[in-house]
Motif scaffolding. Sequence first.
Motif, PDB file in Angstrom:
ATOM      1  N   THR A 105      37.761  54.639  43.195  1.00  0.00           N
ATOM      2  CA  THR A 105      36.619  53.949  42.582  1.00  0.00           C
ATOM      3  C   THR A 105      37.067  52.681  41.863  1.00  0.00           C
ATOM      4  O   THR A 105      36.346  51.689  41.834  1.00  0.00           O
ATOM      5  CB  THR A 105      35.875  54.840  41.575  1.00  0.00           C
ATOM      6  N   GLU A 106      38.272  52.710  41.287  1.00  0.00           N
ATOM      7  CA  GLU A 106      38.740  51.548  40.537  1.00  0.00           C
ATOM      8  C   GLU A 106      39.200  50.414  41.455  1.00  0.00           C
ATOM      9  O   GLU A 106      38.725  49.293  41.365  1.00  0.00           O
ATOM     10  CB  GLU A 106      39.919  51.937  39.640  1.00  0.00           C
ATOM     11  N   PHE A 107      40.162  50.750  42.305  1.00  0.00           N
ATOM     12  CA  PHE A 107      40.867  49.671  43.004  1.00  0.00           C
ATOM     13  C   PHE A 107      40.342  49.395  44.410  1.00  0.00           C
ATOM     14  O   PHE A 107      40.736  48.424  45.029  1.00  0.00           O
ATOM     15  CB  PHE A 107      42.372  49.968  43.031  1.00  0.00           C
ATOM     16  N   LEU A 109      36.667  50.286  45.336  1.00  0.00           N
ATOM     17  CA  LEU A 109      35.244  49.950  45.246  1.00  0.00           C
ATOM     18  C   LEU A 109      34.977  48.715  44.390  1.00  0.00           C
ATOM     19  O   LEU A 109      33.985  48.025  44.590  1.00  0.00           O
ATOM     20  CB  LEU A 109      34.456  51.146  44.707  1.00  0.00           C
ATOM     21  N   LYS A 110      35.866  48.424  43.435  1.00  0.00           N
ATOM     22  CA  LYS A 110      35.643  47.243  42.603  1.00  0.00           C
ATOM     23  C   LYS A 110      36.311  46.005  43.185  1.00  0.00           C
ATOM     24  O   LYS A 110      36.312  44.945  42.564  1.00  0.00           O
ATOM     25  CB  LYS A 110      36.177  47.499  41.183  1.00  0.00           C
ATOM     26  N   ASN A 111      36.906  46.162  44.364  1.00  0.00           N
ATOM     27  CA  ASN A 111      37.569  45.031  44.991  1.00  0.00           C
ATOM     28  C   ASN A 111      36.578  44.283  45.888  1.00  0.00           C
ATOM     29  O   ASN A 111      36.056  44.857  46.839  1.00  0.00           O
ATOM     30  CB  ASN A 111      38.745  45.557  45.823  1.00  0.00           C
ATOM     31  N   PRO A 112      36.306  43.023  45.607  1.00  0.00           N
ATOM     32  CA  PRO A 112      35.303  42.289  46.383  1.00  0.00           C
ATOM     33  C   PRO A 112      35.680  42.112  47.849  1.00  0.00           C
ATOM     34  O   PRO A 112      34.827  41.811  48.672  1.00  0.00           O
ATOM     35  CB  PRO A 112      35.222  40.932  45.685  1.00  0.00           C
ATOM     36  N   PHE A 113      36.955  42.300  48.171  1.00  0.00           N
ATOM     37  CA  PHE A 113      37.373  42.071  49.557  1.00  0.00           C
ATOM     38  C   PHE A 113      37.373  43.350  50.387  1.00  0.00           C
ATOM     39  O   PHE A 113      37.766  43.347  51.542  1.00  0.00           O
ATOM     40  CB  PHE A 113      38.752  41.404  49.587  1.00  0.00           C
ATOM     41  N   CYS A 122      44.199  47.848  50.281  1.00  0.00           N
ATOM     42  CA  CYS A 122      44.213  47.244  48.954  1.00  0.00           C
ATOM     43  C   CYS A 122      45.564  47.505  48.317  1.00  0.00           C
ATOM     44  O   CYS A 122      45.951  48.657  48.113  1.00  0.00           O
ATOM     45  CB  CYS A 122      43.118  47.838  48.072  1.00  0.00           C
TER      46      CYS A 122
ATOM     47  N   SER B  35      32.704  41.344  41.130  1.00  0.00           N
ATOM     48  CA  SER B  35      32.945  41.627  42.542  1.00  0.00           C
ATOM     49  C   SER B  35      31.772  41.142  43.395  1.00  0.00           C
ATOM     50  O   SER B  35      31.971  40.560  44.470  1.00  0.00           O
ATOM     51  CB  SER B  35      33.154  43.131  42.715  1.00  0.00           C
ATOM     52  N   GLN B  39      31.673  38.342  46.306  1.00  0.00           N
ATOM     53  CA  GLN B  39      31.151  38.675  47.635  1.00  0.00           C
ATOM     54  C   GLN B  39      29.997  37.762  48.028  1.00  0.00           C
ATOM     55  O   GLN B  39      29.905  37.316  49.171  1.00  0.00           O
ATOM     56  CB  GLN B  39      30.685  40.128  47.666  1.00  0.00           C
TER      57      GLN B  39
END
Lengths: 143, 194
Positions: A105-107, A109-113, A122, B35, B39
């Motif tokens: 959930t941290e690294f 889901l919060k990653n825009p890429f 990731c 984020s 996006q």
Amino acid sequence: MGTVAIYSLFIINKSGGLIYYKDYGSAGRMDTNDSLRLASLWHSMHAISQQLSPTTGCTGIDLLQAHNFDLHCFQSLTGTKFFVVCETGAQNMEILLKTIYELYTEFVLKNPFYEMEMPIRCELFDLNLAQVIQKDRVALLGR
Amino acid sequence: MIGVGKAKQYANVLDKPLGRGRQEVSLSAFAFLFSEVVQYNQTQVDNIAELERRLEDAGYAVGARVLELLCHREKGNRRETRLLGILSFIHSTVWKVLFGKVADSLEKGTEHEDEYMISEKELLVNRFISVPKDMGAFNCGAFVAGIVRGVLDNAGFPAVVTAHFVPIEGQQRPRTTILIKFAEEVIHREARLG
């Protein structure tokens, strides 16, 4: 206690596609196709087990015990499944799976890429996961 | 300050003093919002340089507002007019309000007289972000670079501000350096002021 407690880790998305696979030294190495097949097989078995359950409110298989390995599974509310294959009788795997879910959930889901339901690539997730697994091993060694 | 019954009634909303506001917001909420910002902007651009520029512009607007607010709140309606003054204002006051801590370091560039660097081991906006390999040196810190540019520009110190990843020896993760290159006129003015 052996040095290697965890053999491998799988994360599958809600439609049964493998989105993360990490091998920590299992005896029979699988190739990419094998791991994909195993992931979708587990997804189906998990779903069937819910239907077969004699009681209502079954959420699927949590633990599969075999002669020489255990498989612990955790399903999140959104249907993403996390499972580890480990030594028989390995303790605290539920906690480990929850920790991995937290890292996801941290690294992830919060990653825009990161694109939802797609394979996880990731760097931060890999780094933190390695630390958690490492810590788990150290804890086991210390016993 | 918000004691029941103690609150003074102000006839005009403009007479009311500016409160310090809530000092903290949820990091998760911010991370998800940021984020989404990244996006959304990704869908609006064709190349990475343009994405960087858009994030910077988003930050610029924050910087301009933060300068106005903090000059009023922290400095009694005065703002820094000297180069080192405004830099340490950003490094400490602005950073503390935005990120809850003072920036890790503020240095002067060794090669050029007009360059300064603010470095941060782990920039708050990058806490959960892993940039894919195919995006090269892209850094979401461009947003923070924009904030810094917004503050500087509105305080009368036009500058070009960029964010870069700088590897540190013995560490897996690089740090982020905000590179500030001041306009010629700023350097001349500083020299004149002595």
